[in-house]
Each structure stands twice: as C-alpha cells, then as structure tokens.
Design a protein around this motif. Structure first.
Motif, PDB file in Angstrom:
ATOM      1  N   ALA A 515       0.849  -1.186   0.000  1.00  0.00           N
ATOM      2  CA  ALA A 515       0.000   0.000   0.000  1.00  0.00           C
ATOM      3  C   ALA A 515       0.888   1.240   0.000  1.00  0.00           C
ATOM      4  N   MET A 516       0.505   2.216  -0.810  1.00  0.00           N
ATOM      5  CA  MET A 516       1.261   3.458  -0.947  1.00  0.00           C
ATOM      6  C   MET A 516       0.374   4.643  -0.548  1.00  0.00           C
ATOM      7  N   LYS A 517       0.980   5.639   0.078  1.00  0.00           N
ATOM      8  CA  LYS A 517       0.253   6.850   0.456  1.00  0.00           C
ATOM      9  C   LYS A 517       1.145   8.054   0.205  1.00  0.00           C
ATOM     10  N   ASP A 518       0.614   9.049  -0.480  1.00  0.00           N
ATOM     11  CA  ASP A 518       1.375  10.261  -0.816  1.00  0.00           C
ATOM     12  C   ASP A 518       2.660   9.914  -1.570  1.00  0.00           C
ATOM     13  N   GLY A 519       2.580   8.885  -2.408  1.00  0.00           N
ATOM     14  CA  GLY A 519       3.722   8.504  -3.215  1.00  0.00           C
ATOM     15  C   GLY A 519       4.807   7.755  -2.483  1.00  0.00           C
ATOM     16  N   LYS A 520       4.549   7.350  -1.237  1.00  0.00           N
ATOM     17  CA  LYS A 520       5.540   6.633  -0.437  1.00  0.00           C
ATOM     18  C   LYS A 520       4.952   5.314   0.069  1.00  0.00           C
ATOM     19  N   PRO A 521       5.808   4.315   0.343  1.00  0.00           N
ATOM     20  CA  PRO A 521       5.293   3.080   0.941  1.00  0.00           C
ATOM     21  C   PRO A 521       4.565   3.348   2.249  1.00  0.00           C
ATOM     22  N   PHE A 522       3.425   2.728   2.415  1.00  0.00           N
ATOM     23  CA  PHE A 522       2.594   2.888   3.612  1.00  0.00           C
ATOM     24  C   PHE A 522       2.576   1.598   4.431  1.00  0.00           C
ATOM     25  N   MET A 523       2.274   0.474   3.781  1.00  0.00           N
ATOM     26  CA  MET A 523       2.270  -0.829   4.426  1.00  0.00           C
ATOM     27  C   MET A 523       2.692  -1.898   3.420  1.00  0.00           C
ATOM     28  N   ALA A 524       3.420  -2.890   3.912  1.00  0.00           N
ATOM     29  CA  ALA A 524       3.691  -4.108   3.153  1.00  0.00           C
ATOM     30  C   ALA A 524       3.241  -5.256   4.028  1.00  0.00           C
ATOM     31  N   PHE A 525       2.350  -6.125   3.514  1.00  0.00           N
ATOM     32  CA  PHE A 525       1.811  -7.161   4.386  1.00  0.00           C
ATOM     33  C   PHE A 525       1.352  -8.371   3.578  1.00  0.00           C
ATOM     34  N   ALA A 526       1.405  -9.518   4.229  1.00  0.00           N
ATOM     35  CA  ALA A 526       0.984 -10.773   3.615  1.00  0.00           C
ATOM     36  C   ALA A 526       0.682 -11.768   4.725  1.00  0.00           C
ATOM     37  N   VAL A 527       0.041 -12.878   4.341  1.00  0.00           N
ATOM     38  CA  VAL A 527      -0.369 -13.871   5.325  1.00  0.00           C
ATOM     39  C   VAL A 527      -0.498 -15.221   4.640  1.00  0.00           C
ATOM     40  N   GLN A 528      -0.325 -16.276   5.403  1.00  0.00           N
ATOM     41  CA  GLN A 528      -0.630 -17.605   4.884  1.00  0.00           C
ATOM     42  C   GLN A 528      -2.073 -17.955   5.234  1.00  0.00           C
ATOM     43  N   GLY A 529      -2.590 -19.036   4.620  1.00  0.00           N
ATOM     44  CA  GLY A 529      -3.909 -19.478   5.043  1.00  0.00           C
ATOM     45  C   GLY A 529      -4.937 -19.675   3.959  1.00  0.00           C
ATOM     46  N   GLY A 530      -4.549 -20.160   2.779  1.00  0.00           N
ATOM     47  CA  GLY A 530      -5.521 -20.534   1.773  1.00  0.00           C
ATOM     48  C   GLY A 530      -6.526 -19.440   1.467  1.00  0.00           C
ATOM     49  N   ASP A 531      -7.811 -19.797   1.486  1.00  0.00           N
ATOM     50  CA  ASP A 531      -8.875 -18.859   1.143  1.00  0.00           C
ATOM     51  C   ASP A 531      -9.121 -17.802   2.215  1.00  0.00           C
ATOM     52  N   THR A 532      -8.468 -17.919   3.358  1.00  0.00           N
ATOM     53  CA  THR A 532      -8.622 -16.891   4.391  1.00  0.00           C
ATOM     54  C   THR A 532      -7.630 -15.744   4.220  1.00  0.00           C
ATOM     55  N   GLN A 533      -6.681 -15.879   3.288  1.00  0.00           N
ATOM     56  CA  GLN A 533      -5.636 -14.857   3.173  1.00  0.00           C
ATOM     57  C   GLN A 533      -6.219 -13.467   2.930  1.00  0.00           C
ATOM     58  N   GLU A 534      -7.045 -13.350   1.899  1.00  0.00           N
ATOM     59  CA  GLU A 534      -7.592 -12.036   1.571  1.00  0.00           C
ATOM     60  C   GLU A 534      -8.497 -11.525   2.677  1.00  0.00           C
ATOM     61  N   GLN A 535      -9.162 -12.428   3.371  1.00  0.00           N
ATOM     62  CA  GLN A 535     -10.033 -12.023   4.464  1.00  0.00           C
ATOM     63  C   GLN A 535      -9.222 -11.386   5.587  1.00  0.00           C
ATOM     64  N   ASN A 536      -8.139 -12.048   5.990  1.00  0.00           N
ATOM     65  CA  ASN A 536      -7.314 -11.530   7.077  1.00  0.00           C
ATOM     66  C   ASN A 536      -6.586 -10.245   6.689  1.00  0.00           C
ATOM     67  N   LEU A 537      -6.107 -10.180   5.454  1.00  0.00           N
ATOM     68  CA  LEU A 537      -5.388  -8.989   5.019  1.00  0.00           C
ATOM     69  C   LEU A 537      -6.313  -7.779   4.921  1.00  0.00           C
ATOM     70  N   LEU A 538      -7.516  -7.998   4.448  1.00  0.00           N
ATOM     71  CA  LEU A 538      -8.492  -6.910   4.379  1.00  0.00           C
ATOM     72  C   LEU A 538      -8.740  -6.329   5.762  1.00  0.00           C
ATOM     73  N   GLN A 539      -8.954  -7.190   6.735  1.00  0.00           N
ATOM     74  CA  GLN A 539      -9.259  -6.722   8.082  1.00  0.00           C
ATOM     75  C   GLN A 539      -8.041  -6.083   8.752  1.00  0.00           C
ATOM     76  N   CYS A 540      -6.853  -6.618   8.490  1.00  0.00           N
ATOM     77  CA  CYS A 540      -5.635  -6.004   9.012  1.00  0.00           C
ATOM     78  C   CYS A 540      -5.489  -4.580   8.495  1.00  0.00           C
ATOM     79  N   PHE A 541      -5.718  -4.402   7.211  1.00  0.00           N
ATOM     80  CA  PHE A 541      -5.632  -3.072   6.592  1.00  0.00           C
ATOM     81  C   PHE A 541      -6.653  -2.120   7.206  1.00  0.00           C
ATOM     82  N   LEU A 542      -7.881  -2.585   7.357  1.00  0.00           N
ATOM     83  CA  LEU A 542      -8.933  -1.743   7.952  1.00  0.00           C
ATOM     84  C   LEU A 542      -8.621  -1.426   9.412  1.00  0.00           C
TER      85      LEU A 542
END
Length: 642
Positions: A515-542
């Motif tokens: 994720a980038m904000k104002d042209g600079k890196p804001f967050m870098a994140f990832a997770v393991q867990g099959g079909d739950t990956q996008e679910q967990n990453l979405l909530q972490c970001f929020l």
C-alpha cells in the motif's frame, strides 16, 4: 446498566481494547526489517542485511531458507512478489507460478473420476517456480551473488535442529510419504521405529537438496570466472536448474513416480514481470497481483467498503461483521467465477470488476439486517462496454442477472451435470451444515510470507508456497513438487477462466500486498492461510486505516473468517469444496451480545481463540523515519529489525 453508561463504554471500548499490550512486541528499525514464517529464516534475512544486501537480497534469502525448512512449502513450489523500486518509484509484480504440464487436461483427470486435480502426489504438480523466481528477482533487482544469498539455506540443508511443528507434520503424514521413495528417504530417517520422522531438535540433513543448491552456485561461479557479469551468472544457475542436469533428474524422478512434467515443460517456463492491479481507498493506493491470484478480490472489497461508514459501525460489532461478511461474499463470488490466467483466453473482465460504479451496485446488495446466502457473481461486462458471454452458464448455476445488475437465486446450480445428477438429494450450494475438520483444514491450508524493507527504499512482499508436507520429492534433487494443480477446475460452469490446460497457470490464493500513500510506501503485508488470506489482510488493513491500530495490534486483532466461498484447495469432488453460506468464524473474545445478534441474523458461529491468521507486516513511519514491524501471535512467524 444505565443507558448513558452503556453509551460511554461503547464509545471508549475501541480505545481500551487497542491500548492493551500485544502478545508479541512490535518490531522497530531504521535501517532494515526482515520478517517471515520461521525464526531461523528471519535470521537468514538479517544476515544478508548485515552483509550489505538490499531488501530484495534479503527476501530471496528468506524465501530460500523457508523452502529448505519446509515451512509449508519447498523448493519445487511457487513464488509471487510485489516489489517497490525506489529508483523508478513504481510497484512491480513478479509472477513465478508454475504451469500445468504436458498431458494435464480435463479429460485426463475426469477419466480418473475426479472433479478437481488431486491434492497430493506427482499428479498435483505444476512446474517449479521458486528457483526461477529467486534467480529473477536477485538478478534484476538484487545486489548480491546467488552464492551469498543461498549461503544460509545451504547451511540449513547441511543440517539444522528441526522444530516440532515441521517434524510432527512429517510424522503425521508418514503413511502418504511412504508411497514416494525419495520423500521417505528424506523425511523418515527412523523408518521402522515407533517414531519414524525426526524428533524435535534433531539435526535434519538434506544431502540431495544441498547438492542441488551447490550445483546452482557452482554454475554461477563458473560463469563469473568466465567473465560473465553478475546478472548473467545468476541466469546461468537458472538454466542449470531448468535445462541442465538438475532438470533431467527432476523430470526423471517425477515421471518415475507417475508425474507428467517434461524437460520441455521446464525449459519453456519462465517467470514474468507484470504490472500489478491497484485501487485507491480513501487516498491510499493498494496494490495486488493480477487475477491469476485471488488478490483482486481484496481490491473489489475495498471498492465496495469505500461506500460505507465502517467507523460508525464499531470495530467487530455485529453490524460490522455482517457487513464485512457480505462484502467478502460478493468479492469471492466474482473471484470464483471470473478469475484465471490472463495469458490464456478468455480474457477476464478485470476493468469491470474493479470499476467503482460496479462496486456501488454490488454494495446495494448488502442486507444490513441478516445474512444473505444467495449472493452470486455479478455482471462486470457492462462496465467495460461489453455483453456478458456467460449469461447462460450463470443461469445454469441458478443465478439470473437482471437490468439492475442484481443476482437472483434459482434452483440447484448445475456445475457439472454428472456431479449434480449424482447429488440430486443434496443441497450443493446451500450447505447449511457446520464445516467439518477436513473443510476447515482446506480453508486454512497455509504457506508462509516474507516481508523486507531497507533504508534505501526497497520494499518486498512475498507469499511463496507449494511443495508442502507431505510432499513428493522428485528424484535425487531434494526438491518437493508443487501441489498447486488442484487450484484448477475441470468444468467451465465452475469458472470458465480457470479450466485446466497445459501451459496454463491455476488461479491461486497467494496474495502479497503493498500500500502506498502520498507517493511513499505505507504498508507491506501478507499472510498464509488458503482462502482466508484475503479475508485476514483486508481486516488487518482496515484495523490500521479505519480503527487506528498500530501494526502489531492490527496483525493480532480478532478477525472473522467466512466460509461462503468455493474452496481453492483440497478435495477431488464437488461436495468437498462447496460453500457454507452463513458459516462464520469469530474470536473467543467476541461478547455474548454480539454472538447472539449474529445468530439472529442467521449466522452459524464457530469460535476460535486466534483468528488473525499468521500475518506479517511492515508499517512505514515517515514522521519519524523508521519502520514498524508486525508479526502475528498465530504461528511461528518472526521478524528482526535494525
């Protein structure tokens, strides 16, 4: 309790929750940050940083180390990465996912009575991608030699004290491992004894793998002696793996055990550098890999959520959970039907799927009062100025798209006439039962993640995977074969874009994020867990963006998991992967009144003590010129910063 006291508690509860100490301390650094799925592998990244390497060098070292440690992946798996290049100020994507081999056709697997390719064994393998991915990233964006970057992994292959999680996984899987002679020789050193796998803490030696890595380094060093430059020397090692004696032994060992991969399959495959997909969420640019992963589903979810006032709902209130659940269901319904390999026809309608107006129409389907089990794929084609060519398939599935772009439920979906006819008395889509342990294992099936950043501005987010235990090792290479072929479908009615075909990439769950904000890196994140990956990453970001959590608080915070999706992994029959609408995982800290409200909305609850997923993340503190590192309390993941 008086009403005004209840109101005060509700207003200040988030601040009270987020001020609590985390189970793991946050990481801090001003020079570099290295985080991954194993403590020893994080140390490998730290070693490279201490020797002067950049974040790409360190990430490659951590990938190599986690593969060598079988952290739910191995060298025959796949690597996918997002890299921020501070020189060009652009985010780039690396696609190092293997492809279906020669002979891997729909007819081949259906002739074996399967509705999906198998979970395990040589017939589950795509071509290896991780060796090529490491070589490509290192050659193009790193600074070090392959010899330097592979040194920690080679030390591990020569022998390291194996941790309990991996050793016990070998013991649990020994019945399957014994089918494959090369795997048995590596994973079961005490065959015939009560415990045949290594004991926790025992020095685990992988002679064949060490020889393979040694050959690659020798090829690189020989090229350097012949006056080749650093990049060309690394590609010489790449060629030895994919075209030389390593390839020959890999193919021989794979085919001996019933696999399909050929020398031509290895020689033709190559990693691809791509443009990532991205959307803007309230001023933050969120980047994901293309539709050969599930990554765009998080982007779709963010587009939908941008239309809603999440803060007013309250963190993990019943209303918030219900909203997130339905938004994820909308995104996953599109993922399950429209995603696939962009290098094969038909062309996926990604422009429409990521259109903001399409997201607003999807948002209109959210029911704020109760669960919605009838959510299906939408119609993104009008937002590209096109007509949906799959209307008839959607009708067969039981969904009709009307002029308002709403999906209306119909009869039992006809994913495959043969399968459906055999299951007429069963409710295929409206599975109202509680998911069993086999389903949950497939839903959560893990891998690892790698996050790295340095003071010069390089940022890397990776979700490597494949070749997990119990793995089939290809000959005397020491390389475990991927099991990613299972993420294909064999029926156009399930997903017309993800039907298996030789040379094609399956649509995978693996999904790093930048994720980038104002042209600079804001967050870098990832997770393991099959079909739950996008679910967990979405909530972490929020958690960070909407609720003001620190990165360590965000990776440990309670999440929900939805089961209202088609599983991407595991099971060879339709019934093994069917969705469970309304089934939701919530954390044990969820108050009784929230649980009660969710049940009244029609949800069936499963309670878990840790629901965040093993998330690894880096937050960029531009105010103070430092890094914050977060590593979840759910697993063995670990980080080091300096």
């Amino acid at each position: 309790m008086k009403p005004y006291i209840t109101l005060l508690i509700m207003l200040f509860l988030p601040a009270i929750i987020f001020s609590q100490y985390t189970q793991k301390p946050p990481l801090h650094g001003k020079n570099w940050m290295a985080i991954t799925g194993k403590p020893l592998a994080a140390e490998a990244g730290a070693m490279i940083f201490q020797q002067g390497g950049n974040a790409v060098d360190a990430a490659c070292a951590m990938i190599a180390a986690t593969c060598t440690m079988w952290d739910v992946l191995s060298w025959g798996g796949e690597t996918q990465a997002l890299i921020y290049n501070p020189n060009t100020k652009k985010v780039i994507a690396i696609n190092a996912l293997g492809v279906a081999p020669t002979g891997a056709t729909v007819d081949f697997f259906k002739s074996k009575g399967m509705a999906f390719p198998p979970e395990y064994g040589p017939l589950a393998a795509v071509t290896p991608g991780t060796p090529g991915g490491i070589c490509y990233m290192l050659a193009e964006y790193g600074t070090m030699s392959l010899k330097q970057v592979l040194a920690p992994a080679m030390q591990l292959a020569a022998g390291y004290p194996i941790e309990a999680q991996t050793a016990n996984s070998m013991e649990r899987g020994k019945k399957m491992i014994k089918q494959w002679p090369y795997s048995k020789a590596v994973f079961l050193p005490h065959e015939g004894q009560q415990r045949e796998a290594p004991e926790p803490g025992e020095i685990f030696v992988q002679k064949d793998l060490l020889e393979t890595l040694t050959k690659m380094v020798e090829e690189e060093q020989q090229a350097l002696e012949n006056k080749k430059n650093r990049k060309d020397a690394i590609y010489a090692a790449y060629d030895r793996f994919y075209k030389g004696d390593i390839a020959k032994e890999f193919v021989r060992g794979a085919q001996e055990q019933g696999g399909l991969i050929t020398m031509q399959d290895l020689a033709k495959w190559k990693p691809v550098e791509e443009e990532p997909l991205h959307v803007n969420y309230k001023g933050i640019e969120v980047y994901k890999l293309q539709q050969w992963t599930q990554g765009p589903s998080m982007l779709q979810a963010l587009n939908i959520l941008e239309n809603l006032d999440l803060k007013s709902m309250g963190y993990n209130s019943a209303r918030y959970m219900n909203t997130l659940y339905q938004v994820m269901s909308l995104a996953f319904a599109d993922r399950d039907f429209y995603y696939g390999d962009p290098y094969f026809l038909p062309e996926e309608p990604m422009k429409g799927l990521l259109d903001k107006t399409y997201a607003r129409q999807r948002a209109a389907l959210i029911n704020s009062d109760k669960s919605n089990p009838d959510i299906g794929p939408g119609d993104p084609y009008p937002f590209e100025g096109k007509t949906n060519p799959y209307t008839n398939i959607l009708k067969q599935r039981g969904f009709t798209i009307d002029s308002t772009n709403k999906t209306i439920p119909g009869a039992i979906p006809k994913h495959d006439a043969t399968q459906i006819n055999a299951m007429q008395q069963k409710d295929v889509v409206r599975n109202t039962g509680t998911p069993d342990s086999a389903y949950m294992d497939r839903l959560w099936r893990g891998t690892t993640s790698v996050e790295a950043a340095d003071k010069d501005g390089w940022v890397v987010s990776v979700t490597p995977s494949g070749g997990w235990l119990p793995a089939c090792i290809a000959g005397h290479t020491g390389v475990g074969m991927s099991q990613r072929l299972q993420s294909f479908v064999l029926d156009t009615a399930l997903d017309p874009f993800n039907v298996i075909e030789p040379g094609k990439r399956p649509r995978v769950t693996l999904t790093p994020t930048l994720a980038m904000k104002d042209g600079k890196p804001f967050m870098a994140f990832a997770v393991q867990g099959g079909d739950t990956q996008e679910q967990n990453l979405l909530q972490c970001f929020l958690n960070v963006v909407e609720f003001g959590m620190t990165i360590q608080e965000a990776v440990e915070a309670s999440n929900i998991n939805s089961d209202q999706l088609w599983l991407s992994l595991g099971g060879e029959q339709i019934k093994d992967r069917q969705p469970h609408p309304g089934s939701i995982l919530v954390n044990s800290d969820t108050p009784d009144y929230v649980r009660s409200a969710l049940r009244k909305m029609g949800y069936r609850l499963t309670i878990g003590e840790r629901t965040s997923g093993p998330i690894n993340a880096i937050y960029f503190d531009w105010k103070h010129g430092s890094f914050w590192g977060g590593s979840s309390n759910n697993g063995e993941d670990y980080g080091i910063g300096w």
